[in-house]
Design a protein around this motif. Structure first.
Motif, PDB file in Angstrom:
ATOM      1  N   LEU A   4      -4.099  59.378 -48.702  1.00 41.39           N
ATOM      2  CA  LEU A   4      -5.290  59.480 -49.379  1.00 41.39           C
ATOM      3  C   LEU A   4      -5.248  60.510 -50.322  1.00 41.39           C
ATOM      4  CD1 LEU A   4      -8.014  59.419 -46.283  1.00 41.39           C
ATOM      5  CD2 LEU A   4      -7.244  57.541 -48.260  1.00 41.39           C
ATOM      6  N   GLY A   5      -4.251  61.393 -50.293  1.00 40.87           N
ATOM      7  CA  GLY A   5      -4.002  62.459 -51.389  1.00 40.87           C
ATOM      8  C   GLY A   5      -3.287  61.955 -52.474  1.00 40.87           C
ATOM      9  N   LYS A  11      -3.305  47.073 -35.414  1.00 34.35           N
ATOM     10  CA  LYS A  11      -2.597  48.412 -34.949  1.00 34.35           C
ATOM     11  C   LYS A  11      -1.734  48.944 -35.730  1.00 34.35           C
ATOM     12  CE  LYS A  11      -4.022  48.353 -30.595  1.00 34.35           C
ATOM     13  NZ  LYS A  11      -4.582  49.336 -29.608  1.00 34.35           N
ATOM     14  N   TRP A  16     -11.443  48.639 -51.868  1.00 37.36           N
ATOM     15  CA  TRP A  16     -11.920  49.605 -51.177  1.00 37.36           C
ATOM     16  C   TRP A  16     -13.471  49.662 -51.415  1.00 37.36           C
ATOM     17  CZ3 TRP A  16      -9.059  54.614 -50.444  1.00 37.36           C
ATOM     18  CH2 TRP A  16      -7.707  54.562 -49.947  1.00 37.36           C
ATOM     19  N   LYS A  34      -8.633  52.641 -41.143  1.00 39.86           N
ATOM     20  CA  LYS A  34      -8.457  51.937 -42.366  1.00 39.86           C
ATOM     21  C   LYS A  34     -10.004  51.293 -43.011  1.00 39.86           C
ATOM     22  CE  LYS A  34      -4.301  52.772 -41.454  1.00 39.86           C
ATOM     23  NZ  LYS A  34      -3.705  54.037 -42.251  1.00 39.86           N
ATOM     24  N   ILE A  35     -11.038  52.003 -42.815  1.00 42.76           N
ATOM     25  CA  ILE A  35     -12.159  51.566 -43.162  1.00 42.76           C
ATOM     26  C   ILE A  35     -12.889  52.862 -44.203  1.00 42.76           C
ATOM     27  CG2 ILE A  35     -12.656  49.784 -41.641  1.00 42.76           C
ATOM     28  CD1 ILE A  35     -14.371  51.896 -40.211  1.00 42.76           C
ATOM     29  N   VAL A  36     -13.575  52.414 -45.174  1.00 47.56           N
ATOM     30  CA  VAL A  36     -14.182  53.310 -46.012  1.00 47.56           C
ATOM     31  C   VAL A  36     -15.573  53.641 -45.660  1.00 47.56           C
ATOM     32  CG1 VAL A  36     -15.166  53.465 -48.615  1.00 47.56           C
ATOM     33  CG2 VAL A  36     -12.792  52.468 -47.941  1.00 47.56           C
ATOM     34  N   ARG A  87      -8.317  48.748 -55.737  1.00 52.19           N
ATOM     35  CA  ARG A  87      -9.734  49.527 -55.656  1.00 52.19           C
ATOM     36  C   ARG A  87     -10.922  48.670 -55.494  1.00 52.19           C
ATOM     37  NH1 ARG A  87     -11.421  54.471 -59.785  1.00 52.19           N
ATOM     38  NH2 ARG A  87     -13.339  54.538 -58.877  1.00 52.19           N
ATOM     39  N   ARG A 145     -12.476  61.482 -42.836  1.00 57.18           N
ATOM     40  CA  ARG A 145     -11.290  61.259 -43.215  1.00 57.18           C
ATOM     41  C   ARG A 145     -10.497  60.573 -42.179  1.00 57.18           C
ATOM     42  NH1 ARG A 145      -7.324  64.658 -47.263  1.00 57.18           N
ATOM     43  NH2 ARG A 145      -5.612  63.427 -46.813  1.00 57.18           N
ATOM     44  N   ASN A 165      -5.061  45.154 -42.311  1.00 56.67           N
ATOM     45  CA  ASN A 165      -4.892  46.473 -42.481  1.00 56.67           C
ATOM     46  C   ASN A 165      -5.641  47.195 -41.312  1.00 56.67           C
ATOM     47  OD1 ASN A 165      -6.963  45.339 -43.534  1.00 56.67           O
ATOM     48  ND2 ASN A 165      -8.057  47.279 -44.482  1.00 56.67           N
ATOM     49  N   LEU A 166      -6.556  46.301 -40.686  1.00 57.16           N
ATOM     50  CA  LEU A 166      -7.255  46.759 -39.489  1.00 57.16           C
ATOM     51  C   LEU A 166      -6.408  46.394 -38.386  1.00 57.16           C
ATOM     52  CD1 LEU A 166     -10.807  45.581 -40.231  1.00 57.16           C
ATOM     53  CD2 LEU A 166      -9.617  47.801 -41.089  1.00 57.16           C
ATOM     54  N   GLY A 168      -2.774  48.910 -44.530  1.00 59.42           N
ATOM     55  CA  GLY A 168      -3.532  49.938 -45.244  1.00 59.42           C
ATOM     56  C   GLY A 168      -3.294  51.174 -45.046  1.00 59.42           C
ATOM     57  N   ASN A 169      -1.743  51.305 -45.087  1.00 60.04           N
ATOM     58  CA  ASN A 169      -1.297  52.750 -44.877  1.00 60.04           C
ATOM     59  C   ASN A 169      -1.000  53.350 -46.253  1.00 60.04           C
ATOM     60  OD1 ASN A 169      -1.188  52.762 -42.124  1.00 60.04           O
ATOM     61  ND2 ASN A 169       0.445  51.468 -42.047  1.00 60.04           N
ATOM     62  N   VAL A 170      -1.651  54.352 -46.810  1.00 58.39           N
ATOM     63  CA  VAL A 170      -1.789  54.878 -48.095  1.00 58.39           C
ATOM     64  C   VAL A 170      -2.073  56.356 -47.767  1.00 58.39           C
ATOM     65  CG1 VAL A 170      -4.166  54.146 -48.507  1.00 58.39           C
ATOM     66  CG2 VAL A 170      -2.474  54.511 -50.413  1.00 58.39           C
ATOM     67  N   ILE A 193     -12.893  48.619 -47.127  1.00 56.80           N
ATOM     68  CA  ILE A 193     -11.637  48.493 -46.374  1.00 56.80           C
ATOM     69  C   ILE A 193     -10.453  49.644 -47.149  1.00 56.80           C
ATOM     70  CG2 ILE A 193     -12.049  46.624 -44.712  1.00 56.80           C
ATOM     71  CD1 ILE A 193     -10.367  45.105 -46.621  1.00 56.80           C
ATOM     72  N   VAL A 194      -9.730  50.192 -46.435  1.00 61.61           N
ATOM     73  CA  VAL A 194      -8.424  50.738 -46.988  1.00 61.61           C
ATOM     74  C   VAL A 194      -7.313  50.086 -47.090  1.00 61.61           C
ATOM     75  CG1 VAL A 194      -7.028  52.995 -46.489  1.00 61.61           C
ATOM     76  CG2 VAL A 194      -9.696  53.192 -46.246  1.00 61.61           C
ATOM     77  N   GLY A 249      -1.959  49.883 -38.389  1.00 64.32           N
ATOM     78  CA  GLY A 249      -2.408  49.662 -39.849  1.00 64.32           C
ATOM     79  C   GLY A 249      -1.789  48.529 -40.916  1.00 64.32           C
ATOM     80  N   PHE A 277      -5.845  55.540 -58.188  1.00 61.06           N
ATOM     81  CA  PHE A 277      -6.718  55.378 -58.943  1.00 61.06           C
ATOM     82  C   PHE A 277      -7.591  56.612 -58.692  1.00 61.06           C
ATOM     83  CE2 PHE A 277      -7.399  52.736 -55.107  1.00 61.06           C
ATOM     84  CZ  PHE A 277      -8.553  53.422 -54.527  1.00 61.06           C
TER      85      PHE A 277
END
Lengths: 317, 317
Positions: A312-313, A50, A271, B275-277, A268, B268, A47-48, A308-310, A276-277, A52, A317
């Protein structure tokens, strides 16, 4: 164009070729997850990477190998998102035009990112048939080279470099590596790298219950479609290809199903505890490990976090 | 107990002492942020540290140096969250009891995590005076050793190891390092490591407008309180101490203010693109770099991301 499955040398060369354009993503560990799973987990944090997601590797390897003539006509692909970004990014690296077909329900964050790399986007309905027809039309009109999201040996070779790095960066022998399976590009590459660079390491796959084509194919011995497709893991909707499936059949130990609830819970946890996202598809491997203690307990397990491409809006969860 | 500011040797020894209990966190780079800022940014991702923040370093260094006798009586501290977790985690590592005073409005995720390490929590009102009074009461009742969240040379020495790693892991010379400032433990440690291990590297601090005590102190030459305290960066509410301030005065180049809006926007961006919290306090350094192009443009900049402990249910975006 490669016409046979990648050998050891192909993966070594691909890794050298793409290295200047990718991150060597970190391998993360966590006492929390070790205790929760009863195993020693080494997370390969793609997810980190290039764009994502691991897909940058395959896209780059395919596009860096094109001739100058081919680059002039551009590249085309269809993808629910991460491969689209990978192709757009890799094309931008070599100054080629990218034509990307995306399903009309693609996450906004992925569409924006593809646009950000300067690609031309064509939207279509989200069925495999519709996507392929749309991209074929573009290819005949432009002469662009089609870069399949997974059923392409250059792409598979690129994806294999993620687990090559994981194996190199972990000091001890991994008993298993687990990766998510959609079309099988990452999984087949993972299986080949384990075979070449870490003999004895078993490869497992995690698959959503709501896109359970790979497990059916694995059991029946021929490529099957899922009985229904409905899962939060939007990167894993497709079925296997005739290039990925034979590799999976030969080198993968087993495929493990997880529910959307288990995927979201693992996501979740990642995160909250790993900071990490991770997108839903990226949490599928961990969900499978947490669900199958009998298989993984006491083992050294490489867990590939694919992306990690999501939005955020629009979190689940 | 150290009675003078750490020297080079103290930091080297601390790093060896705590190394088995911490992550050597990755240094992350991003073309996106380089383009956005006009500089070359090297993010030290201390949100990926044990307990989700750099504070693990200071807590460990303080507690690992206690005598067996001292460990028996336990340790005590007050903290809005990350230092609380750090002390609880470090105490658990050596089998000591931890007494933690937390403000009654602490984020739930931080309270849970402290409980998870087995510490005893006492809640109090969120003022510096109330927190100190409550912890002093516990210390006199139990004989526990008080571990101040920042105004403690062992803690400062521990925090210094983050930038020591950053300096070691970046191949080129850093022109600047920027860290957030609350009580000044991280900032003073950062300044000392830059001074000892990377001469010529300037150290900057980012500070929220809504807790602007450090900049006032830096300008006036004596420790000042903020005119008002109201910021989303809940880890940076405190004012400087008599151990951190002299180091900051001597070694820090400047302190840069950022608004909550700028903090949330940087936060944000880090979630979406890296991709990090990251928690609000952890995004303050980046916010300051993005705001001050005139200072950072064209430079190699180390940006310390201090932590990632945030309630996923209460995001500010």
């Amino acid at each position: 164009m490669m016409t046979t499955a990648p050998n050891r040398e192909n993966i070594l060369q691909a890794h050298e070729l793409i290295a200047p354009y990718i991150h060597r993503t970190p391998v993360l560990t966590s006492v929390f997850f070790d205790q929760l799973s009863g195993s020693n987990i080494f997370f390969k944090a793609e997810n980190l990477q290039k764009i994502g997601a691991f897909k940058a590797r395959g896209g780059l390897n395919a596009i860096l190998q094109l001739t100058e003539e081919e680059r002039k006509n551009g590249v085309a692909t269809h993808s629910s998102g991460n491969h689209a970004q990978a192709v757009a990014y890799a094309a931008a690296m070599v100054g080629a035009r990218a034509y990307v077909v995306m399903p009309d329900n693609s996450p906004e964050v992925k569409v924006k990112a593809v646009e950000g790399y300067g690609a031309s986007i064509t939207f279509c309905k989200n069925t495999p048939e519709e996507r392929e027809a749309t991209v074929q039309k573009i290819v005949s009109e432009t002469g662009a080279t089609f870069i399949h999201p997974f059923n392409n040996y250059e792409v598979i070779t690129g994806q294999a470099t993620a687990s090559k790095e994981l194996i190199e960066d972990v000091d001890i022998h991994l008993d298993m590596i687990i990766a998510p399976v959609g079309g099988g590009g990452l999984l087949s590459g993972t299986a080949l790298s384990a075979n070449y660079f870490s003999p004895g390491t078993q490869v497992y796959a995690g698959e959503p219950e709501g896109a359970a084509d790979a497990i059916l194919s694995f059991r029946s011995g021929k490529i099957e479609k899922a009985p229904y497709v409905k899962t939060v893991a939007d990167g894993l909707l497709t079925y296997l290809g005739d290039k990925t499936f034979p590799i999976i059949k030969e080198y993968v130990t087993d495929i493990l199903l997880v529910s959307d609830e288990e995927i979201i819970s693992a996501m979740r946890f990642l995160w909250e505890r790993m900071k990490i996202v991770v997108e839903p598809s990226g949490a599928v491997s961990l969900a499978a490990v947490l669900k199958n203690r009998a298989i993984f307990e006491g083992k050294n397990v490489g867990v590939v976090i694919s992306g990690g491409n999501v939005d955020l809006g629009k979190l689940p969860f």
